[in-house]
Design a protein around this motif. Sequence first.
Motif, PDB file in Angstrom:
ATOM      1  N   LYS A  23      -6.976  -3.531  -1.385  1.00 26.94           N
ATOM      2  CA  LYS A  23      -7.768  -4.197  -0.724  1.00 26.94           C
ATOM      3  C   LYS A  23      -8.840  -5.257  -0.854  1.00 26.94           C
ATOM      4  O   LYS A  23      -8.754  -6.127   0.675  1.00 26.94           O
ATOM      5  CB  LYS A  23      -8.745  -2.346  -0.356  1.00 26.94           C
ATOM      6  CG  LYS A  23      -7.807  -1.099   0.221  1.00 26.94           C
ATOM      7  CD  LYS A  23      -7.189  -1.576   2.327  1.00 26.94           C
ATOM      8  CE  LYS A  23      -6.104  -2.294   2.106  1.00 26.94           C
ATOM      9  NZ  LYS A  23      -4.788  -1.246   1.499  1.00 26.94           N
ATOM     10  N   ALA A  40      -3.789  -1.815   5.372  1.00 26.88           N
ATOM     11  CA  ALA A  40      -3.919  -0.126   5.424  1.00 26.88           C
ATOM     12  C   ALA A  40      -5.288   0.319   4.948  1.00 26.88           C
ATOM     13  O   ALA A  40      -5.254   0.053   4.072  1.00 26.88           O
ATOM     14  CB  ALA A  40      -2.744   0.152   4.971  1.00 26.88           C
ATOM     15  N   SER A  70       6.760   4.368   4.415  1.00 24.04           N
ATOM     16  CA  SER A  70       6.896   2.325   5.761  1.00 24.04           C
ATOM     17  C   SER A  70       5.741   3.117   6.228  1.00 24.04           C
ATOM     18  O   SER A  70       6.105   4.082   7.741  1.00 24.04           O
ATOM     19  CB  SER A  70       8.033   2.465   5.791  1.00 24.04           C
ATOM     20  OG  SER A  70       7.206   0.858   6.349  1.00 24.04           O
ATOM     21  N   GLN A  71       3.953   2.666   6.418  1.00 18.69           N
ATOM     22  CA  GLN A  71       3.673   2.534   7.845  1.00 18.69           C
ATOM     23  C   GLN A  71       4.724   2.065   9.041  1.00 18.69           C
ATOM     24  O   GLN A  71       4.688   3.426  10.009  1.00 18.69           O
ATOM     25  CB  GLN A  71       2.579   2.179   7.363  1.00 18.69           C
ATOM     26  CG  GLN A  71       1.893   2.193   8.693  1.00 18.69           C
ATOM     27  CD  GLN A  71       1.902   1.731   9.997  1.00 18.69           C
ATOM     28  OE1 GLN A  71       2.006   1.427  11.117  1.00 18.69           O
ATOM     29  NE2 GLN A  71       2.148   0.130   9.492  1.00 18.69           N
ATOM     30  N   SER A  72       5.315   1.252   8.891  1.00 22.48           N
ATOM     31  CA  SER A  72       5.760   0.375  10.257  1.00 22.48           C
ATOM     32  C   SER A  72       6.977   0.880  10.759  1.00 22.48           C
ATOM     33  O   SER A  72       7.612   1.258  10.987  1.00 22.48           O
ATOM     34  CB  SER A  72       5.751  -1.244  10.017  1.00 22.48           C
ATOM     35  OG  SER A  72       6.391  -1.278   8.435  1.00 22.48           O
ATOM     36  N   THR A 128       1.022  -1.175   0.155  1.00 22.84           N
ATOM     37  CA  THR A 128       0.198  -0.026  -0.362  1.00 22.84           C
ATOM     38  C   THR A 128       1.001   1.075  -0.094  1.00 22.84           C
ATOM     39  O   THR A 128       0.124   2.241  -0.453  1.00 22.84           O
ATOM     40  CB  THR A 128      -0.709   0.079   1.363  1.00 22.84           C
ATOM     41  OG1 THR A 128      -1.788  -0.487   1.183  1.00 22.84           O
ATOM     42  CG2 THR A 128      -1.644   1.227   1.536  1.00 22.84           C
ATOM     43  N   SER A 129       1.873   1.120   0.656  1.00 23.65           N
ATOM     44  CA  SER A 129       2.469   2.836   0.617  1.00 23.65           C
ATOM     45  C   SER A 129       3.508   2.691  -0.249  1.00 23.65           C
ATOM     46  O   SER A 129       3.632   4.222  -1.552  1.00 23.65           O
ATOM     47  CB  SER A 129       4.075   2.182   1.263  1.00 23.65           C
ATOM     48  OG  SER A 129       3.300   1.657   3.181  1.00 23.65           O
ATOM     49  N   THR A 144       9.854  -2.177   7.790  1.00 22.27           N
ATOM     50  CA  THR A 144       9.568  -3.726   6.229  1.00 22.27           C
ATOM     51  C   THR A 144      10.553  -3.850   5.997  1.00 22.27           C
ATOM     52  O   THR A 144      11.539  -3.379   5.755  1.00 22.27           O
ATOM     53  CB  THR A 144       8.590  -3.296   5.292  1.00 22.27           C
ATOM     54  OG1 THR A 144       6.963  -2.610   6.421  1.00 22.27           O
ATOM     55  CG2 THR A 144       8.211  -3.482   4.191  1.00 22.27           C
ATOM     56  N   GLU A 170      -7.067  -8.372  -0.499  1.00 22.85           N
ATOM     57  CA  GLU A 170      -6.229  -8.903   0.844  1.00 22.85           C
ATOM     58  C   GLU A 170      -6.939  -9.391   2.061  1.00 22.85           C
ATOM     59  O   GLU A 170      -7.081 -10.186   2.572  1.00 22.85           O
ATOM     60  CB  GLU A 170      -5.968  -6.852   1.578  1.00 22.85           C
ATOM     61  CG  GLU A 170      -4.681  -7.039   1.442  1.00 22.85           C
ATOM     62  CD  GLU A 170      -3.696  -6.051   2.432  1.00 22.85           C
ATOM     63  OE1 GLU A 170      -4.491  -5.127   2.141  1.00 22.85           O
ATOM     64  OE2 GLU A 170      -2.929  -5.989   2.723  1.00 22.85           O
TER      65      GLU A 170
HETATM   66  O1  M6R Z   1       4.839  -1.165   7.395  1.00 19.83           O
HETATM   67  P1  M6R Z   1       4.654  -0.894   5.292  1.00 19.83           P
HETATM   68  O2  M6R Z   1       4.433   0.077   5.349  1.00 19.83           O
HETATM   69  O3  M6R Z   1       6.710  -0.604   4.754  1.00 19.83           O
HETATM   70  O4  M6R Z   1       4.020  -2.342   4.492  1.00 19.83           O
HETATM   71  C1  M6R Z   1       4.287  -1.822   3.051  1.00 19.83           C
HETATM   72  C2  M6R Z   1       3.752  -3.724   2.943  1.00 19.83           C
HETATM   73  O5  M6R Z   1       3.887  -4.414   3.689  1.00 19.83           O
HETATM   74  C3  M6R Z   1       1.745  -2.975   3.597  1.00 19.83           C
HETATM   75  O6  M6R Z   1       1.831  -1.911   2.841  1.00 19.83           O
HETATM   76  C4  M6R Z   1       0.668  -4.284   3.151  1.00 19.83           C
HETATM   77  O7  M6R Z   1       0.648  -4.307   1.922  1.00 19.83           O
HETATM   78  C5  M6R Z   1      -0.305  -4.111   3.628  1.00 19.83           C
HETATM   79  N1  M6R Z   1      -0.741  -5.254   3.810  1.00 19.83           N
HETATM   80  C6  M6R Z   1      -1.320  -3.496   3.157  1.00 19.83           C
HETATM   81  O8  M6R Z   1      -3.141  -3.359   3.704  1.00 19.83           O
END
Ligand code: M6R
Length: 609
Positions: free
Chosen positions: A486, A401, A348-350, A303-304, A353, A489
């Motif tokens: 989405k 996400a 990156s959300q987290s 998603t990022s 990654t 998933e």
């Molecule tokens: O934490 P990140 O944004 O780096 O994660 C990247 C992907 O693993 C994350 O966006 C994944 O595709 C999600 N499951 C999307 O819903």
Amino acid sequence: MCGIIGYIGPKNIVPLLIDGLKKLEYRGYDSAGIAVVDSGKLYLQRVKGKINELESTLEGETVSGQYGLGHTRWATHGRPSEENAHPHRDCTGSIVVVHNGIIENYLTLKKMLREEGHEFVSETDTEVIAHLIEKYFEDKLEVAVQKALKELEGDFAISAISTKDKEKIVAAKSGPPAVVGIGEGEYLISSDINPLLSHTQDVVFLEDGEMAIIRKDGVEFRDFDGKPLDKPAERLAWNPLMIEKRGYKHFMLKEIFEQPQVLRDTFEGRISLDSGTVNLGEIEISPTNLREISRVVIIACGTSYHAALMGRYLIETLARVSVDVEYASEYRYRDFILDQNSLVVVVSQSGETADTLAALRAVKKGNPLTLAICNVINSSIARESLGVLSTHAGPEIGVAATKTFSAQMAALALLAIHLAQIKKTIDSQESLALIQDLQRIPHKIEMILNEADIVEKLAWDFVPFSHFLYLGRWINFPIALEGALKLKEISYMHAEGYAGGEMKHGPIALIDEKMPTMAIVPKDRVYDKMLSNISEIKARVGHILAVAFQEDEDIRDRVDDVIPIPSTNQLFTPFLTTVPLQLFAYYIAAIRGADVDQPRNLAKSVTVE
Ligand code: M6R
């Protein structure tokens, strides 16, 4: 991926570990276990499956204890099973280890340890750590762990306890995250901050190459050579309420509904209507350096990556800088070319990654400017980038996400305007107009959310389908990709996102009455082109749902169903087109009875390659 929780202190430890594991569930897992030391005796329980199954096996047990570890396992080496679930033990059963990551040389170590007489009972890479600690154990657990660490290759965050060196947890990090919680007379170790929040907001993040020796009266930090480290605690801005469902059926739905506030929080303090400017002084990359940039490379996954694709259109249009968007998992292995005038943005959300982190580390060798767009403060990617632009989305628990995607697009919009101001590719009036449009987005999302029942009703009609096509063009092409992701998933329906203009180059062959299309058709520079694509699908009896501006009457005669959204500046339509697609995926999955927040096989943060 795997999650670790450890506790030492006066509280009732078994429910505490179970609660911690539940807060780690969102990371993705297929088995779980705990180990507790009670009056010098080890109690260990593991199950294949969910934490409530672990809870059931513990019913009627009267175990209490002073210290212990819990773990959720996402299988990498060895199938999901009770024997492969963590915690793992050494031959004597006195040393217990939990691990997140991969020990790459485990086969060599296993062979060596077997030859030395150690007996293995699982197929995991983790078990070698327990036997290595056993091999080196004399009287101090931390010394044995330190010696064992020297033999390990790969990425790992581990925690170990022993009945022979009591009331002590030894944790170490070289890769996946590990954070120590400092409470009042109690201490915790965890893979992320969520399980800590109900106990303390004071934490210490371990860096790679660092260990924590946690006792009931304090924590000591050392490097892998045993050198003491001074690591003061920091106070978290997140609170326990943020990780509750608060009446929503699923975290994902709650997080979709949080998006207006998330965008307000992400804009807060960064946009000024008085001066008509975006101020990103916090990113610590000077305007002089930004002015010199001739190329932007955005690296991300999942998603990022889709947010990054959307950001490309904004930066190219507004700041007139060439932008490449790359999958981190591919880029890290490329012979890429970057010069000093490149800005590398990692999204990156987290912030953990593994592929994105590895790509960041690879690009840093060439010394370009690096900027992280992250949601988790103090994550590895945030720490290792030169500058950080935080998305203020708060904790996202749903594996899919949603709110963090919108926050990433918001951060990229701010970056695009900021760059454009610095490079003087927009004047002050244009800048003010953009900021005013951006500021209206949260309210417009609220208008869409107020009519979520329109999307829910439509979702019922599409539950029986097995395939779905998502079409968008220009700045909404990434939204088509994200909408399809989405749906895949969380509902396990096959969905493909395509750029509308690509249909006739192949995918149109798929169109029949069993393949519906979600078309994203706001009134923008490619509106007429999308109408042509829609006609081509209609001519082949495909059912079409369109996300379109509410005042667009023409579209109603051309498609089967319409999800209306408010109109906005064409550059910002993705903020609005995204929301109905998230809701659509959510309702289909919820109606199908899928595990919306923890879809099968997925992990929230992919910390292994
Ligand atoms: O934490 P990140 O944004 O780096 O994660 C990247 C992907 O693993 C994350 O966006 C994944 O595709 C999600 N499951 C999307 O819903």
